[in-house]
Design a protein around this motif. Structure first.
Motif, PDB file in Angstrom:
ATOM      1  N   LYS A   1       0.817  -1.213   0.000  1.00  0.00           N
ATOM      2  CA  LYS A   1       0.000   0.000   0.000  1.00  0.00           C
ATOM      3  C   LYS A   1       0.853   1.265   0.000  1.00  0.00           C
ATOM      4  CE  LYS A   1      -3.649   2.375   2.607  1.00  0.00           C
ATOM      5  NZ  LYS A   1      -4.533   2.332   3.795  1.00  0.00           N
ATOM      6  N   ASP A   2       1.849   1.352   0.892  1.00  0.00           N
ATOM      7  CA  ASP A   2       2.678   2.562   0.954  1.00  0.00           C
ATOM      8  C   ASP A   2       3.560   2.700  -0.281  1.00  0.00           C
ATOM      9  OD1 ASP A   2       4.071   0.332   1.599  1.00  0.00           O
ATOM     10  OD2 ASP A   2       5.248   1.236   3.204  1.00  0.00           O
TER      11      ASP A   2
ATOM     12  N   GLU B   1       1.867   4.690  -3.301  1.00  0.00           N
ATOM     13  CA  GLU B   1       1.846   6.153  -3.228  1.00  0.00           C
ATOM     14  C   GLU B   1       3.086   6.742  -3.892  1.00  0.00           C
ATOM     15  OE1 GLU B   1      -0.669   7.949  -2.204  1.00  0.00           O
ATOM     16  OE2 GLU B   1      -1.761   6.082  -1.849  1.00  0.00           O
ATOM     17  N   ASN B   2       4.256   6.093  -3.701  1.00  0.00           N
ATOM     18  CA  ASN B   2       5.494   6.608  -4.300  1.00  0.00           C
ATOM     19  C   ASN B   2       5.565   6.318  -5.795  1.00  0.00           C
ATOM     20  OD1 ASN B   2       6.850   7.769  -2.021  1.00  0.00           O
ATOM     21  ND2 ASN B   2       7.174   5.695  -1.248  1.00  0.00           N
TER      22      ASN B   2
ATOM     23  N   LYS C   1       3.091   6.409  -7.846  1.00  0.00           N
ATOM     24  CA  LYS C   1       2.145   7.240  -8.591  1.00  0.00           C
ATOM     25  C   LYS C   1       2.833   8.395  -9.313  1.00  0.00           C
ATOM     26  CE  LYS C   1      -1.932   6.163  -5.752  1.00  0.00           C
ATOM     27  NZ  LYS C   1      -2.940   6.666  -4.793  1.00  0.00           N
ATOM     28  N   SER C   2       3.953   8.866  -8.812  1.00  0.00           N
ATOM     29  CA  SER C   2       4.689   9.957  -9.472  1.00  0.00           C
ATOM     30  C   SER C   2       5.932   9.464 -10.192  1.00  0.00           C
ATOM     31  CB  SER C   2       5.085  11.009  -8.429  1.00  0.00           C
ATOM     32  OG  SER C   2       5.926  10.420  -7.430  1.00  0.00           O
TER      33      SER C   2
ATOM     34  N   ASN D   1       1.439   8.790 -14.610  1.00  0.00           N
ATOM     35  CA  ASN D   1       1.083   9.242 -13.269  1.00  0.00           C
ATOM     36  C   ASN D   1      -0.442   9.237 -13.046  1.00  0.00           C
ATOM     37  OD1 ASN D   1       3.774   9.642 -12.929  1.00  0.00           O
ATOM     38  ND2 ASN D   1       3.714  11.881 -13.084  1.00  0.00           N
TER      39      ASN D   1
ATOM     40  N   GLY E   1      -2.098   6.602 -10.501  1.00  0.00           N
ATOM     41  CA  GLY E   1      -2.709   7.256  -9.349  1.00  0.00           C
ATOM     42  C   GLY E   1      -4.113   6.766  -9.068  1.00  0.00           C
TER      43      GLY E   1
ATOM     44  N   GLN F   1      -5.937   0.958  -7.029  1.00  0.00           N
ATOM     45  CA  GLN F   1      -6.230   0.646  -5.630  1.00  0.00           C
ATOM     46  C   GLN F   1      -5.569  -0.680  -5.248  1.00  0.00           C
ATOM     47  OE1 GLN F   1     -10.600   0.802  -5.675  1.00  0.00           O
ATOM     48  NE2 GLN F   1     -10.471   2.569  -4.300  1.00  0.00           N
TER      49      GLN F   1
ATOM     50  N   ASN G   1       9.172   1.636   1.277  1.00  0.00           N
ATOM     51  CA  ASN G   1       8.083   2.367   0.620  1.00  0.00           C
ATOM     52  C   ASN G   1       8.381   2.665  -0.851  1.00  0.00           C
ATOM     53  OD1 ASN G   1      10.083   4.189   0.940  1.00  0.00           O
ATOM     54  ND2 ASN G   1       8.885   5.679   2.149  1.00  0.00           N
TER      55      ASN G   1
ATOM     56  N   SER H   1      10.793   4.232  -2.234  1.00  0.00           N
ATOM     57  CA  SER H   1      11.265   5.595  -2.510  1.00  0.00           C
ATOM     58  C   SER H   1      12.532   5.614  -3.363  1.00  0.00           C
ATOM     59  CB  SER H   1      11.514   6.333  -1.184  1.00  0.00           C
ATOM     60  OG  SER H   1      12.476   5.633  -0.410  1.00  0.00           O
TER      61      SER H   1
END
Length: 881
Positions: free
Chosen positions: A160-161, A164-165, A167-168, A237, A241, A244, A367, A369
């Protein structure tokens, strides 16, 4: 010396010839063992085998297979080079486009199809069995080469986390990749698990939302293609984004299903023929072939595309793919895989990387990153290594690689397939050898491809096999030379039609065992068929083959062979001839039943240039001495004979100098040679003249030396050259000898006197030194008697210092004497007694002034400082010693 060298050269030449023939026969044995019945079968026996198509090449009794032999053996058997069939392999390059040289940012814009990184691109190899064909392949990594990258992400709840990273990721990755290439495209896909139990919960509520609590998750799915490959980072993106998280029950994920679909669904995803990268991101393990049985799925994965509405529609029908299946599909589609996994599963995916060529593993942060840097590093690692692979090879074909990489690094075997540390613009070369070990059954052409892993470019190689001879195309079918047209006459021999046998196809297979045919295979007055050395086939003897293929039976009745001839030194025909039908045919200059008799007279040549010294005959290279007095290898040794010089010296002396033992009978006994006088020894004939020559030095009756030469010319006439003046020794010079002897005696006498004088001086000095030492040691005897008492008595006041000084001087003087004489306990005792008495006598008291009661008390205080008082009471400190 020159003759000896010539002899060595002759023997060396013969030995070399024998060795070369031996090697040729040994190589030919492999060709003979194949028992080739036709030219095509012969050339497939080995790269050194040839076929003689000369019609009358075979001897009587030899089989057709004797036409096939080593090239050198065929020539030695009399087959002309033009009649030897020996086709060779070759190669031709059909497409050889130069590698592309261009730089990023230049105005030139090329399509991916126009960029060349490998050369050549297409070639033809003609392969003969056992003969490799080698060619060079060049690879150059092009700058600004297009890249397609597909990001495949695990969307189970634990990621899940990470979502989020990601998406960009599109625009950020686009920015970084622009530093590497100006033509970059990116796509996105996701996976969870097979949609059957026990991988997910199939209850309606869990199918709608597999997550617990108030988490809003999407329906489970196996694989979804979210975004086809595009150059629009913003589009990436936007779509990512909107994704889910979903969920499943077990820890391993269905990532292998997703990888298979990404690899084989090239059109749906939009792969181009450029560098293809697949980034596989997860924080869990994977299911593989066989795990589908838990959900009742038993059909193996078919490796085909099953995308419907961008979803994998057959996950519930086909099992997970195996690792080998994945490797095959990834390689076929030139996809390089980057596994971006968490630290927990690094070990698992590193083992997987070792099984999948051109793949890399990177550590994904909790995450995600660091995903961009991970992709950049992995891409640089993958692109810096080139690994060649080839398609499946036809049966009997092998391929070998040798690499020539940067900085002089070369590799062979498996390491010859790859080069590492390649930068953009670097050029490396490979040497590739292709060998056919057998011909295909139908002789059809084959095609193989060689390409660098992860690249779409390849080299196409067309293999053409040489399985027949050129002369077979010129064969005459149903030829009258093959017994009324019962075979095809090709390459100098008959190839019989079905049902016919024999060298000329003269027999039917039904007639082979007829007894009437055996009569043609027996010699007169013999019951042996083919001399027991062969078989009677169609009324003709076909001789047996021996285990040693260099040994051959031949003849109409196989009565001949080439190995039962006489031997010498363990060799057939002594190594100096050829065995034919059990009889030696000798080489030139050899004769005898075993060719062991040499006609060369070089070994019989004596030192005087005569054969056997003129005293024997040369038979088979060995001297047979006819004069019993002479012996040895060249009949030059005579134990009872004088030498040449001693034999003729008396005659030379009487004729040249009119003296000697034969002076009176010189004219009768010494006229058998021609004599010439010369001025000096330098004018005598030298050894390099053609006639044998002996130089002599002899003494005459006056003890003078005279010199002469003795030789025999081509007419067998003795010729003597004599130095006209003998060398006589001169008498000794007496005066220098006498003077030298006298001078020597005088010098020796003087030397002896000097030595005696020196010894006496040394002796006297030693005696004088000894005397001086004894004199010094004897001075103590001059002192006064210690028990003497003077008759004079002095009365009056004594200066208080005088007794003390007197005592000190007396004591010091006596101690100095006794220090030199302390050699025994007795002398020390005398010293102690004297000191005690002296001190008592000096002051006239029974007890001395020092206060000692006895000598022992005094001794115990020898090294201490004691107070001394005179009669007036004055005290001083005095050291007794």
């Amino acid at each position: 010396m020159a003759k000896t060298d010539l002899k060595l050269l002759i023997w060396a030449g013969l030995l070399s010839c024998l060795l070369l023939c031996g090697f040729a026969q040994q190589g030919g044995s492999d060709c003979i063992k194949k028992n080739a019945k036709s030219c095509g079968e012969c050339i497939q026996a080995g790269p050194n085998c040839g076929w003689c198509k000369k019609t009358d090449f075979l001897q009587e009794g030899e089989p057709t297979s004797a036409r096939c032999d080593d090239l050198a053996a065929l020539k030695s058997k009399g087959c002309p080079p033009d009649d030897i069939e020996n086709p060779r392999g070759s190669q031709a390059v059909n497409k050889n486009k130069e590698v592309t040289n261009r730089r990023k940012g230049t105005a030139e814009k090329l399509d991916p199809e126009d960029i060349t990184q490998i050369q050549p691109q297409q070639l033809v190899l003609k392969l003969r069995t056992g003969e490799p064909q080698t060619f060079s392949l060049k690879f150059k990594r092009a700058e600004d080469y297009p890249i397609d990258l597909y990001y495949l992400m695990d969307l189970s709840y634990s990621m899940k986390d990470d979502l989020e990273n990601v998406k960009s990721l599109g625009t950020a990755l686009m920015t970084e990749m622009e530093k590497i290439t100006s033509d970059f495209r990116i796509g996105f896909g996701s996976f969870v698990e097979k949609t059957v139990m026990p991988y997910i919960s199939t209850t309606p509520a869990k199918l709608r939302n597999p997550c617990t609590g108030d988490q809003n998750c999407t329906t489970p799915f196996s694989y979804r293609n979210v975004l086809n490959l595009t150059s629009e980072g913003n589009r990436f993106n936007e779509l990512v984004g909107a994704q889910q998280i979903s969920g499943n029950l077990d820890s391993p994920e269905g990532g292998f299903d997703a990888i298979m679909q990404v690899a084989v669904c090239g059109k749906q995803i939009g792969w181009r023929n450029v560098t293809r990268l697949l980034v596989f991101s997860t924080d869990a393990g994977f299911h593989f072939a066989g795990d589908g049985k838990l959900g009742g799925i038993v059909l193996p994965n078919d490796g085909r595309c099953h995308l419907e509405n961008n979803l994998y529609a057959m996950s519930h029908y086909y099992d997970y793919p195996s690792i080998a299946h994945l490797v095959q599909k990834l390689s076929e589609n030139n996809i390089q895989t980057i596994f971006a996994v968490t630290e927990e599963f690094q070990a698992v995916y590193k083992e997987l990387k070792n099984l999948i060529p051109k793949s890399a593993v990177g550590t994904l942060s909790a995450n995600s990153s660091n995903v961009i840097q991970l992709i950049i590093d992995a891409y640089n690692s993958l692109s810096s290594e080139v690994i060649l692979e080839n398609s499946k090879l036809p049966k009997g074909v092998t391929i070998n690689y040798k690499s020539y990489c940067k900085n002089g690094v070369n590799g062979t075997g498996e390491n010859g397939r790859k080069c590492s540390n390649i930068s953009i613009g670097d050029e490396v070369k490979f040497e590739i050898s292709v060998t056919a070990n057998e011909c295909p059954k139908k002789g059809q052409n084959e095609t193989i491809k060689i390409k660098p892993l992860g690249f779409t470019e390849e080299v196409e190689i067309n293999l053409q096999f040489i399985c027949e001879c050129q002369c077979q195309n010129e064969g005459e079918a149903n030829s009258p030379d093959c017994h009324e047209g019962n075979g095809t006459f090709e390459c100098g021999a008959c190839r019989c039609n079905e049902g016919r046998i024999g060298r000329l196809c003269e027999c039917s297979t039904d007639e082979v065992n007829s007894e009437d045919m055996d009569a043609y295979c027996r010699r007169e007055n013999s019951t042996e068929i083919c001399s027991n050395n062969g078989e009677c086939i169609c009324g003709q003897c076909v001789c047996k083959k021996r285990e040693n293929t260099n040994e051959v039976y031949s003849g109409k009745y196989c009565e001949c062979d080439n190995f039962n001839c006489d031997r010498s030194n363990g060799l057939i025909c002594g190594g100096n001839g050829i065995c034919k039908c059990r009889v030696c045919e000798c080489y030139p200059n050899y004769t005898g039943s075993a060719c062991d008799c040499s006609l060369d007279t070089t070994t019989c040549m004596a030192s005087n240039g005569q054969i056997c010294n003129g005293r024997g005959t040369c038979e088979c290279g060995t001297c047979n001495c006819t004069d019993p007095k002479f012996q040895g290898p060249t009949c030059e040794m005579c134990q009872t004979c004088l030498g040449v010089c001693a034999e003729h010296k008396d005659c030379v002396q009487c004729r040249a100098f009119q003296k000697g033992e034969k002076k009176e009978t010189c004219s009768q006994e010494c006229g058998y040679f021609n004599m010439t006088l010369v001025e000096s020894r330098d004018k005598l004939p030298q050894p390099n003249q053609p006639d044998p020559l002996s130089h002599c030095k002899e003494k005459d009756v006056d003890d003078c030396w005279f010199y002469f030469t003795y030789s025999v010319n081509s007419n067998n006439e003795p010729i003597v050259h004599v130095v006209e003046t003998p060398e006589c020794p001169t008498g000794p010079d007496i005066i220098p000898i006498v003077a030298g002897v006298v001078a020597g005696i005088v010098l020796i006498g003087l030397a002896l006197l000097l030595i005696w004088k020196l010894l006496m001086i040394i002796h006297d000095r030693r005696e004088f030194a000894k005397f001086e030492k004894e004199k010094m040691n004897a001075k103590w005897d001059t002192g006064e008697n210690p028990i003497y008492k003077s008759a004079v008595t002095t009365v009056g006041r004594v200066d208080p210092i005088i007794p003390e000084l007197f005592l000190q001087s007396q004591t010091n003087r006596q101690l100095q004497k006794w220090e030199k004489k302390k050699t025994s306990d007795q002398r020390r005792q005398s010293e102690e007694v004297w000191i005690w008495k002296h001190t008592t006598w000096m002051f006239g008291f029974g007890t001395n002034k020092f206060g000692f009661e006895n000598i022992q008390q005094m001794n115990s205080e020898y090294c201490s400082c004691c107070p001394i008082s005179d009669y007036t009471g004055i005290s001083r400190t005095q050291e007794l010693t």
